[in-house]
Design an enzyme around this catalytic site. Structure first.
Site, PDB file in Angstrom:
ATOM      1  N   ARG A 162      29.467  41.827  34.049  1.00  0.00           N
ATOM      2  CA  ARG A 162      29.467  40.539  34.365  1.00  0.00           C
ATOM      3  C   ARG A 162      28.675  39.601  34.097  1.00  0.00           C
ATOM      4  NH1 ARG A 162      27.644  40.937  40.568  1.00  0.00           N
ATOM      5  NH2 ARG A 162      26.966  42.883  39.764  1.00  0.00           N
ATOM      6  N   ASN A 168      32.573  41.001  41.493  1.00  0.00           N
ATOM      7  CA  ASN A 168      32.744  42.527  42.001  1.00  0.00           C
ATOM      8  C   ASN A 168      33.670  42.281  42.624  1.00  0.00           C
ATOM      9  OD1 ASN A 168      32.029  43.618  39.407  1.00  0.00           O
ATOM     10  ND2 ASN A 168      29.972  44.509  40.793  1.00  0.00           N
TER      11      ASN A 168
END
Length: 94
Positions: free
Chosen positions: A17, A35
């Site tokens: 990320r 996520n």
């Protein structure tokens, strides 16, 4: 232009990320990444189509240094209003 995406493989616990945010910001894109409980990474990005194509290529073929991407599912999204932007920046969602 706008895309939504889901990245499969070893993409959690490998700074995926954070790297996605960095790449998106470098490309001048706005949106988000997060996520999932299923072990994937999902997100949306908005910006010029060429730059979105570069992000998609990075998501599928590069990723973060310790990630192992097995598959990318990405689709074009329609932006619902004429302003063209819904996001102020690119962010990591929890």
């Amino acid at each position: 232009a706008s895309i939504s995406f889901e990245v499969f493989g070893k993409v959690q616990g490998v700074s995926f990320r954070a790297y996605t945010k960095r790449v998106a910001e470098k490309l001048g894109l706005k949106g988000w990444v997060q996520n999932t409980k299923q072990g994937t990474v999902v997100g949306q990005a908005e910006g010029p189509a060429r730059r979105l194509a570069k992000l998609k290529e990075w998501l599928e073929f590069t990723g973060s240094p310790k990630s192992e991407v097995s598959r990318l599912v990405a689709e074009q999204r329609r932006i619902p209003d004429d302003r063209g932007e819904r996001f102020a920046r690119f962010e990591i969602r929890k």
